[in-house]
Design a protein around this motif. Structure first.
Motif, PDB file in Angstrom:
ATOM      1  N   ASN A   6      -2.350   6.519   2.129  1.00 62.82           N
ATOM      2  CA  ASN A   6      -1.470   5.381   1.813  1.00 62.82           C
ATOM      3  C   ASN A   6      -2.118   4.031   2.118  1.00 62.82           C
ATOM      4  O   ASN A   6      -1.489   3.139   2.678  1.00 62.82           O
ATOM      5  CB  ASN A   6      -0.146   5.500   2.569  1.00 62.82           C
ATOM      6  N   ASP A   7      -3.378   3.893   1.745  1.00 62.65           N
ATOM      7  CA  ASP A   7      -4.089   2.640   1.971  1.00 62.65           C
ATOM      8  C   ASP A   7      -4.601   2.063   0.655  1.00 62.65           C
ATOM      9  O   ASP A   7      -5.625   1.384   0.617  1.00 62.65           O
ATOM     10  CB  ASP A   7      -5.248   2.880   2.947  1.00 62.65           C
ATOM     11  N   LYS A  33       0.836  -1.199   0.000  1.00 58.23           N
ATOM     12  CA  LYS A  33       0.000   0.000   0.000  1.00 58.23           C
ATOM     13  C   LYS A  33       0.875   1.255   0.000  1.00 58.23           C
ATOM     14  O   LYS A  33       2.004   1.248   0.485  1.00 58.23           O
ATOM     15  CB  LYS A  33      -0.918   0.019   1.230  1.00 58.23           C
ATOM     16  N   GLY A  34       0.319   2.336  -0.527  1.00 54.16           N
ATOM     17  CA  GLY A  34       1.050   3.600  -0.557  1.00 54.16           C
ATOM     18  C   GLY A  34       1.724   3.815  -1.899  1.00 54.16           C
ATOM     19  O   GLY A  34       1.277   3.296  -2.934  1.00 54.16           O
ATOM     20  N   HIS A  35       2.804   4.575  -1.906  1.00 51.15           N
ATOM     21  CA  HIS A  35       3.481   4.930  -3.157  1.00 51.15           C
ATOM     22  C   HIS A  35       4.091   3.697  -3.807  1.00 51.15           C
ATOM     23  O   HIS A  35       4.819   2.935  -3.170  1.00 51.15           O
ATOM     24  CB  HIS A  35       4.569   5.969  -2.888  1.00 51.15           C
ATOM     25  N   ASP A  54      -0.559   5.925  -4.910  1.00 51.74           N
ATOM     26  CA  ASP A  54      -0.979   7.161  -4.265  1.00 51.74           C
ATOM     27  C   ASP A  54      -1.080   8.267  -5.315  1.00 51.74           C
ATOM     28  O   ASP A  54      -0.831   8.032  -6.508  1.00 51.74           O
ATOM     29  CB  ASP A  54      -0.037   7.538  -3.109  1.00 51.74           C
TER      30      ASP A  54
END
Length: 691
Positions: free
Chosen positions: A327-328, A244-246, A332
């Protein structure tokens, strides 16, 4: 005894059947709530009853609202009278108990949109000044009469069954029709509608009461539910769903459309031009792009998303943006390069498409470059692509929720320059006929499924344009464009499944065997699917039927057939050769042959679902002004029935005779009881004994 109780129930049922005619195939208007209002319709807790009157002329309306001697009336109306002026006159009258609308195309007006003139006006992009906000610049839906956003204190039902409509008319003509202008005589035909809603006032009140019940009640009762479902997404290069996130080294071009629509009535949302045109175009775009992106992948990833709940203040898109920002999600906002959204593209008024952009972000040259790429991609196609005035704001679109978070370059492709060309926007008449999906007579269902209508050919052209534009936007080579062409047959099949008949051979082949074995008792019930996000269409699983159809169509268009067994397909993480973080696995029925129902097999595809529920409910901000707060009220029963009602005088006479008989029986009982010794004593005989 049980036998006596059973006999009593049978007799009760028999008596009820002799008194009432139950009407099936009815669809109610239900109550919806947001942070500040309640809209929709409801009956009293015991149902609302009124004398039937068919509204056919203006004099009928006067009879109902002022001169008729038997109020309250239950009004039966044809489509021609179902408009704002008539409904508002009834809303303001105490002489109307309810309304039943006969759904037909007879007398249908040139236009009918019960939505507002400025859809989703309070939850779009905030970058506009007051001169552009709230449709001050462009009224997108000028035909909107706002009927869906009114609150009616009486029930309003739609009648779908022609046979039952005839039963109603016969009952009216036999008992209620005026003769030479004089009032009809008793007994009269009456109707009773039940649609009592549990929720009142607004979402804040409803959710607070539900929360209190959950805390303190042994048997808590939910009063309303947030409108929610799932977004569907996929990408040309698989993304790691567990990270998850970038996403490192990922630049993503988003291609999106919406999955839902609505109308005045619950679960009556065919949404052909409003929604299906976009879904079909994006699915055909994915089919056209998939081979080329595997053979000659462009530098950027193309991320396809189908957003659910967009008709109700952008539920799906606001949730995805919210997840990206915290960030889930698998990417992103920093991963997003640009965005192209497919709006209403049914080409209802010509062969022109319009590239809408945000006036503020338009100052970024990247937007102009996107427009140039799309215009160059249109070369050789039977379409013209233009852009509206520079100062014109964006139409209602999911892209607005992304712009609220960041000014990314983006376009919304639609078939209208200014106002919508869709004359039946968000109404039950935005159906296959409105999108010009018609078939020659004499075709079998399987022949209709693959018949390439004019609408299918047009949407295939639009999909080809979108696919080529996305390939260029993702950095692909221009010399590969001729290899990117949408298949009209795929478009034809999806149009047929979404607008005519979902229980067809192609859809059955895409779905799991446990669904197809249930047949009409599953999501494959007869007729087209409905695109309303409410809870009704989810009786056969956690996801809306439309969501599941799109999910499995995507798996078919982009997936790879594997040789996994059913158990391996359902638990691929146990195999070292498979990767559940990058792919989903689908056990599907397969195409049926002449002699068999098809051999099931496992498909591996990078198709995912993500939650489409407003962040307001995650944050417990039920009065939020930034996110959708729409909820749907719960209810105990929805039903309708007709019966004959006697005059008030006869009812009073019957009651009086009943009371008199009761009093007489009490008097007789008292007299017999007081004289029982005398009436029932027998002469005493003196016993004699003989020795």
């Amino acid at each position: 005894s049980p036998e006596f109780l059973g006999l009593g129930c049978v007799l009760c049922s028999s008596v009820e059947q002799k008194i009432y005619v139950v009407l099936n195939e009815t669809v109610p208007c239900v109550r919806l709530l947001n942070a500040t209002h309640q809209i929709g319709c409801q009956s009293s807790i015991s149902g609302d009853t009124g004398v039937l009157h068919v509204l056919e002329t203006e004099s009928d309306l006067d009879w109902i609202l002022s001169s008729g001697p038997h109020p309250p009336y239950m009004v039966i109306m044809e489509t021609a009278f179902f408009n704002r002026s008539v409904m508002m006159r009834m809303k303001n009258s105490s002489r109307v108990a309810g309304v039943a609308v006969i759904i037909s195309k007879t007398g249908l007006a040139d236009n009918f949109s019960p939505h507002t003139t400025c859809p989703n006006q309070n939850t779009g992009v905030c970058s506009y000044g007051s001169d552009l906000a709230n449709c001050n610049g462009t009224v997108w839906n000028p035909l909107g009469n706002g009927l869906s956003y009114e609150d009616f204190s009486f029930p309003v039902f739609a009648l779908k069954d022609e046979n039952q409509t005839q039963v109603l008319r016969k009952c009216y003509e036999d008992h209620n029709q005026r003769v030479n202008g004089s009032a009809p005589q008793y007994p009269l035909c009456a109707m009773q509608l039940f649609s009592h809603m549990h929720a009142v006032t607004d979402t804040v009140t409803c959710m607070r009461r539900t929360d209190l019940q959950n805390r303190f009640s042994i048997n808590p009762e939910v009063l309303c539910d947030p409108l929610s479902d799932f977004n569907v997404w996929t990408s040309t290069r698989p993304l790691n769903n567990s990270a998850k996130g970038h996403a490192a080294d990922e630049s993503v071009v988003i291609a999106a459309t919406r999955l839902d629509g609505r109308s005045f009535f619950w679960e009556q949302a065919p949404a052909a031009e409003g929604t299906v045109s976009g879904i079909v175009t994006l699915l055909a775009t994915i089919q056209a792009l998939y081979p080329v992106t595997q053979e000659a992948p462009p530098p950027r990833n193309i991320f396809f998303s189908f957003f659910q709940g967009e008709a109700f203040d952008y539920i799906g898109s606001s949730k995805m943006v919210y997840d990206m920002e915290k960030n889930d999600f698998v990417i992103d906002m920093n991963n997003v390069h640009s965005m192209l959204e497919i709006g209403q593209v049914g080409l209802l008024s010509g062969r022109s498409l319009w590239m809408h952009s945000d006036p503020v972000s338009r100052q970024n040259k990247s937007v102009s470059e996107m427009m140039s790429r799309m215009q160059s991609a249109a070369a050789g196609l039977k379409l013209t692509v233009n852009h509206p005035s520079v100062s014109q704001p964006l139409p209602p679109s999911s892209f607005q929720r992304f712009l609220r978070a960041r000014r990314i370059p983006g376009l919304v492709l639609a078939d209208h320059n200014t106002s919508f060309t869709n004359r039946y926007y968000e109404s039950m008449y935005d159906d296959a006929e409105n999108l010009n999906v018609t078939y020659p007579s004499g075709l079998t269902p399987d022949e209709q499924l693959v018949y390439e209508t004019d609408a299918a050919k047009s949407l295939a052209e639009v999909a080809t344009l979108v696919a080529r534009s996305l390939y260029l936007q993702a950095g692909g080579e221009e010399n590969n464009l001729n290899n990117i062409t949408a298949d009209p047959k795929i478009v034809a099949q999806v149009l047929y499944g979404f607008l005519v008949q979902k229980n067809n051979s192609w859809f059955r082949s895409l779905l799991p065997p446990e669904v197809t074995k249930k047949g009409v008792n599953s999501i494959l019930s007869p007729g087209p699917p409905q695109f309303y996000i409410g809870l009704g269409p989810r009786v056969h699983g956690p996801a809306h039927s439309v969501t599941r159809f799109v999910q499995y169509i995507l798996a078919n268009l982009t997936g790879t057939v594997t040789n996994l067994t059913e158990s391996q397909c359902q638990n691929p993480s146990e195999l070292s050769t498979e990767n559940k973080d990058l792919f989903s696995y689908f056990w599907v029925s397969g195409p049926a042959s002449v002699n068999s129902t098809g051999e099931p097999f496992c498909v591996r595809a990078s198709v995912r679902l993500s939650e489409a529920v407003s962040p307001a409910f995650e944050l417990l901000e039920y009065g939020s002004r930034n996110y959708s707060t729409w909820t749907e009220s719960r209810w105990k029963s929805i039903r309708a029935r007709i019966f004959l009602v006697a005059s008030r005088e006869l009812e009073m006479l019957t009651l009086g005779v009943g009371v008199a008989v009761l009093l007489l029986s009490l008097l007789v009982t008292y007299f017999i009881s007081s004289k029982a010794e005398l009436l029932f004593s027998s002469a005493r005989e003196t016993p004699t004994t003989t020795y």
